[in-house]
Design a protein around this motif. Structure first.
Motif, PDB file in Angstrom:
ATOM      1  N   LYS A 110       0.771  -1.111  -0.141  1.00  0.00           N
ATOM      2  CA  LYS A 110      -0.179  -0.241  -0.201  1.00  0.00           C
ATOM      3  C   LYS A 110       0.790   1.685  -0.048  1.00  0.00           C
ATOM      4  O   LYS A 110       1.082   1.404   1.429  1.00  0.00           O
ATOM      5  CB  LYS A 110      -1.058  -0.040   1.168  1.00  0.00           C
ATOM      6  CG  LYS A 110      -2.250   1.298   1.212  1.00  0.00           C
ATOM      7  CD  LYS A 110      -3.507   0.629   2.216  1.00  0.00           C
ATOM      8  CE  LYS A 110      -4.267   0.133   1.522  1.00  0.00           C
ATOM      9  NZ  LYS A 110      -5.092  -0.121   0.190  1.00  0.00           N
ATOM     10  N   ASN A 130       1.528   5.258  -0.078  1.00  0.00           N
ATOM     11  CA  ASN A 130       1.048   6.544   0.031  1.00  0.00           C
ATOM     12  C   ASN A 130       0.505   7.567  -1.498  1.00  0.00           C
ATOM     13  O   ASN A 130      -0.222   7.929  -1.432  1.00  0.00           O
ATOM     14  CB  ASN A 130       0.987   6.937   1.102  1.00  0.00           C
ATOM     15  CG  ASN A 130       0.412   8.966   1.916  1.00  0.00           C
ATOM     16  OD1 ASN A 130       1.012   9.734   1.206  1.00  0.00           O
ATOM     17  ND2 ASN A 130      -0.523   8.351   2.142  1.00  0.00           N
ATOM     18  N   THR A 188       1.972   3.523   3.220  1.00  0.00           N
ATOM     19  CA  THR A 188       1.229   3.600   4.065  1.00  0.00           C
ATOM     20  C   THR A 188       1.571   2.928   5.117  1.00  0.00           C
ATOM     21  O   THR A 188       1.562   1.728   5.089  1.00  0.00           O
ATOM     22  CB  THR A 188       0.123   3.457   3.462  1.00  0.00           C
ATOM     23  OG1 THR A 188      -0.205   4.014   1.986  1.00  0.00           O
ATOM     24  CG2 THR A 188      -1.181   3.764   4.293  1.00  0.00           C
ATOM     25  N   TYR A 189       0.506   3.330   6.510  1.00  0.00           N
ATOM     26  CA  TYR A 189       1.053   2.960   7.834  1.00  0.00           C
ATOM     27  C   TYR A 189       1.885   3.360   8.876  1.00  0.00           C
ATOM     28  O   TYR A 189       2.759   3.117   7.912  1.00  0.00           O
ATOM     29  CB  TYR A 189       0.227   1.040   8.299  1.00  0.00           C
ATOM     30  CG  TYR A 189      -0.768   0.483   7.038  1.00  0.00           C
ATOM     31  CD1 TYR A 189      -1.867   1.350   7.692  1.00  0.00           C
ATOM     32  CD2 TYR A 189      -0.292  -0.713   6.145  1.00  0.00           C
ATOM     33  CE1 TYR A 189      -3.001   0.131   6.506  1.00  0.00           C
ATOM     34  CE2 TYR A 189      -1.164  -0.922   5.415  1.00  0.00           C
ATOM     35  CZ  TYR A 189      -2.345  -0.647   5.544  1.00  0.00           C
ATOM     36  OH  TYR A 189      -3.393  -1.400   4.506  1.00  0.00           O
ATOM     37  N   CYS A 190       1.429   3.516   9.964  1.00  0.00           N
ATOM     38  CA  CYS A 190       2.316   3.442  11.181  1.00  0.00           C
ATOM     39  C   CYS A 190       1.924   2.871  11.671  1.00  0.00           C
ATOM     40  O   CYS A 190       0.452   2.644  12.760  1.00  0.00           O
ATOM     41  CB  CYS A 190       2.463   5.106  11.019  1.00  0.00           C
ATOM     42  SG  CYS A 190       3.920   5.774  11.920  1.00  0.00           S
ATOM     43  N   ASN A 191       2.986   2.468  12.747  1.00  0.00           N
ATOM     44  CA  ASN A 191       2.710   1.675  14.258  1.00  0.00           C
ATOM     45  C   ASN A 191       3.086   2.758  15.764  1.00  0.00           C
ATOM     46  O   ASN A 191       2.685   2.952  16.789  1.00  0.00           O
ATOM     47  CB  ASN A 191       3.920   0.679  14.626  1.00  0.00           C
ATOM     48  CG  ASN A 191       5.404   1.200  14.359  1.00  0.00           C
ATOM     49  OD1 ASN A 191       5.055   1.898  14.248  1.00  0.00           O
ATOM     50  ND2 ASN A 191       6.202   0.779  15.751  1.00  0.00           N
ATOM     51  N   PHE A 207      -0.722   7.580   7.776  1.00  0.00           N
ATOM     52  CA  PHE A 207      -1.612   6.439   8.453  1.00  0.00           C
ATOM     53  C   PHE A 207      -2.522   5.446   8.136  1.00  0.00           C
ATOM     54  O   PHE A 207      -2.461   4.271   8.028  1.00  0.00           O
ATOM     55  CB  PHE A 207      -2.135   6.681   9.685  1.00  0.00           C
ATOM     56  CG  PHE A 207      -1.320   7.704  10.353  1.00  0.00           C
ATOM     57  CD1 PHE A 207      -0.217   7.822  10.347  1.00  0.00           C
ATOM     58  CD2 PHE A 207      -2.105   8.672  11.844  1.00  0.00           C
ATOM     59  CE1 PHE A 207       0.798   8.260  11.629  1.00  0.00           C
ATOM     60  CE2 PHE A 207      -0.814   9.450  12.576  1.00  0.00           C
ATOM     61  CZ  PHE A 207      -0.090   9.125  12.552  1.00  0.00           C
ATOM     62  N   TYR A 208      -3.500   6.407   7.081  1.00  0.00           N
ATOM     63  CA  TYR A 208      -4.433   5.152   6.903  1.00  0.00           C
ATOM     64  C   TYR A 208      -4.491   5.298   4.544  1.00  0.00           C
ATOM     65  O   TYR A 208      -4.538   3.513   4.591  1.00  0.00           O
ATOM     66  CB  TYR A 208      -5.655   5.367   6.772  1.00  0.00           C
ATOM     67  CG  TYR A 208      -5.640   5.309   8.291  1.00  0.00           C
ATOM     68  CD1 TYR A 208      -5.428   3.955   8.593  1.00  0.00           C
ATOM     69  CD2 TYR A 208      -5.426   6.539   9.338  1.00  0.00           C
ATOM     70  CE1 TYR A 208      -5.281   4.147  10.546  1.00  0.00           C
ATOM     71  CE2 TYR A 208      -5.653   5.817  10.544  1.00  0.00           C
ATOM     72  CZ  TYR A 208      -5.313   5.420  11.086  1.00  0.00           C
ATOM     73  OH  TYR A 208      -5.348   5.663  12.646  1.00  0.00           O
ATOM     74  N   GLY A 217       4.688   7.634   7.064  1.00  0.00           N
ATOM     75  CA  GLY A 217       4.579   6.202   7.705  1.00  0.00           C
ATOM     76  C   GLY A 217       5.770   5.375   8.284  1.00  0.00           C
ATOM     77  O   GLY A 217       6.690   5.821   8.662  1.00  0.00           O
ATOM     78  N   GLN A 234       4.415  -2.928   6.899  1.00  0.00           N
ATOM     79  CA  GLN A 234       4.609  -3.595   5.009  1.00  0.00           C
ATOM     80  C   GLN A 234       5.929  -4.933   5.083  1.00  0.00           C
ATOM     81  O   GLN A 234       6.611  -4.779   4.855  1.00  0.00           O
ATOM     82  CB  GLN A 234       4.435  -2.892   3.861  1.00  0.00           C
ATOM     83  CG  GLN A 234       2.727  -1.854   4.632  1.00  0.00           C
ATOM     84  CD  GLN A 234       2.438  -1.339   3.596  1.00  0.00           C
ATOM     85  OE1 GLN A 234       2.212  -2.059   2.013  1.00  0.00           O
ATOM     86  NE2 GLN A 234       2.309   0.235   3.504  1.00  0.00           N
TER      87      GLN A 234
END
Length: 218
Positions: A9, A11, A34-37, A49-50, A77, A82
């Protein structure tokens, strides 16, 4: 090649001037995953983030081919969330790109390919995420890599100084101090560094000074 068909994914992908690290000022291709913890208090890329689109590694490679530069930064992110991130970096190296990754100090680095330059952003107290730092990953940081501390106030500065001492970070790789944009006086931070004689590189986020703080994709 099945790996090239693996989807990530993404961004955004863009071509810009590298704004951070010792590579500041160089033309660079950015692949933002995309995404982050983590949820740092000062995060400037919450949109990562999304938001994002699924792309195969092959599609990513095809997209960046048009850019007239060889330096690639894989960022987020938090890119290492991933699984396909490792495959992406291996494919980039196979295509003879110079590859960098920007990652927090919270996830394992042991699968990151040896020839990738790691910019590891350990989190200071004002991020509200310092408890997520995993100091065991220092064993996988090499002298070509860089450790970054994002400094928001004097407490962050003093804490970073302590961490450098406690973990002997100056022996491992170059260390960057990056001020939280518009939150800390650059003159004060410079003065503290000079007074203490610590061996760190003060950096600004060059891209924000060129394009402004809120511009995406530059």
């Amino acid at each position: 090649n099945l790996r090239a068909l693996m989807k990530l994914k993404i961004n955004e992908i863009f071509h810009s001037i590298q704004g951070e690290s010792s590579y500041t000022g160089l033309p660079c291709i950015f692949i933002r995953l995309t995404y982050c913890n983590l949820r740092c208090s000062y995060c400037d890329t919450e949109y990562a983030f999304y938001e994002g689109s699924d792309m195969t590694i092959k599609e990513i490679l095809n997209k960046i081919e048009k850019y007239p530069t060889n330096l690639v930064m894989v960022t987020g992110g938090e890119p290492l969330i991933q699984k396909g991130c490792i495959d992406l970096m291996n494919q980039l190296l196979r295509k003879n790109y110079d590859v960098m990754i920007e990652t927090s100090g919270s996830l394992s680095l042991d699968e990151v390919p040896k020839n990738v330059i790691k910019i590891v952003d350990f989190k200071c107290p004002t991020s509200n995420m310092k408890d997520k730092n995993d100091w065991t990953i220092i064993k996988d940081i090499n002298q070509e890599d860089e450790i970054k501390f994002v400094i928001g106030n004097r407490q962050d500065y003093d804490w970073s100084k302590e961490m450098i001492k406690e973990y002997n970070l100056n022996k491992i790789c170059p260390i960057l101090f990056s001020p939280v944009y518009d939150k800390i006086n650059m003159e004060d931070l410079s003065k503290w560094i000079l007074e203490d004689g610590i061996k760190v590189r003060l950096q600004i986020q060059l891209h924000k000074h060129i394009w402004g703080a809120d511009k995406k994709g530059v």
